[in-house]
Design a protein around this motif. Structure first.
Motif, PDB file in Angstrom:
ATOM      1  N   TYR A 107       0.920  -1.157  -0.181  1.00 21.58           N
ATOM      2  CA  TYR A 107      -0.021  -0.005   0.046  1.00 21.58           C
ATOM      3  C   TYR A 107       0.774   1.305   0.036  1.00 21.58           C
ATOM      4  N   GLY A 120      -3.390   3.504  -3.670  1.00 22.78           N
ATOM      5  CA  GLY A 120      -3.518   2.006  -3.565  1.00 22.78           C
ATOM      6  C   GLY A 120      -2.356   1.270  -3.499  1.00 22.78           C
ATOM      7  N   GLY A 131      -6.689   0.391  -6.594  1.00 24.45           N
ATOM      8  CA  GLY A 131      -6.267   1.705  -6.336  1.00 24.45           C
ATOM      9  C   GLY A 131      -7.067   2.611  -6.816  1.00 24.45           C
ATOM     10  N   LEU A 226      -7.735   1.487   2.474  1.00 25.67           N
ATOM     11  CA  LEU A 226      -7.798   1.792   1.354  1.00 25.67           C
ATOM     12  C   LEU A 226      -9.088   2.508   1.058  1.00 25.67           C
TER      13      LEU A 226
END
Length: 233
Positions: A107, A120, A131, A226
């Motif tokens: 990440y 992402g 992402g 995320l």
């Protein structure tokens, strides 16, 4: 007369000096042949632990004032960035995230000098996995990536005209999609003159389920880290 006997634990001076020269632990400043400087931890003569790598500004020529610029700040393993760290590229791009064997891996966030932002996952310095990218013109893509390109299920926000495009991408090209208006369409820079008509198909889901292309796309799992970043953007 007495004879000189070499002690059993005798170590030649050349070998002793070589062992002492091996860098271990924290060192304040280690300079390379081109006058770059590393400040941080070492293990068996390799960068390992936390450290900062600085390079001479310009084309690696030593300037009169000895100016340095920050290139990397973070964790090292066996002389290569690994773990969490910042990287400042010579062209102005900045990356913050995880590294593995000197590559962007896992990440991370990339801030490009032209204003584009990517948040992402990476694989060997290529965007891969889920992402989101925000382009310099405000348009945004959220979805799956492979080999540094849009591949798989995703959605693209056309922020200038006010449309949302949801569908399948193959090598940065959308091959199957559904278009709809976003709620703020009329407040965009160049909104379309007329809204997109509502869907009139009797059972649109069945069409997708029968599409081989659609079923072959990768969906991926959105983790909390995320999802939080996407929601904040």
């Amino acid at each position: 007369m007495p004879f000189y006997h070499r002690p059993r634990n005798f170590i030649p001076l050349s070998i002793a000096a070589e062992k002492k020269s091996i860098k271990n632990g924290l060192h304040h400043s280690i300079f390379t042949s081109r006058f770059d400087r590393y400040v941080g931890e070492w293990k068996k003569d390799l960068k390992e632990g936390k450290g900062v790598f600085l390079t001479i500004s310009g084309k690696f020529n030593r300037l009169p004032n000895g100016t340095f610029r920050l290139e990397y700040r973070g964790e090292w393993v066996k002389g290569k960035p690994e773990g969490a760290g910042w990287r400042h590229y010579e062209n102005g791009d900045v990356y913050f995230g995880f590294w593995k064997r000197g590559h962007r891996h896992g990440y991370g966030k990339m801030y490009y000098v032209n204003g584009t932002i990517y948040v992402g996952y990476w694989n060997k310095s290529l965007r891969e996995g889920l992402g989101m990218i925000i382009q310099e013109n405000g348009n945004r893509y959220e979805g799956h990536w492979m080999r540094d390109m849009k591949n798989g299920l995703g959605r693209f926000y056309h922020m200038h005209t006010g449309q949302l495009q949801e569908g399948c991408w193959v090598n940065n090209i959308c091959i199957l999609s559904k278009m709809s208006d976003i709620e703020i369409r009329q407040f965009c820079d160049m909104p379309s003159e007329y809204p997109i008509p509502e869907e009139t198909l009797a059972n649109p889901r069945c069409i997708l389920e029968e599409s081989v292309t659609w079923l072959q796309q990768k969906i991926g799992n959105i983790d909390k880290q995320l999802k939080f970043c996407i929601d904040q953007m």
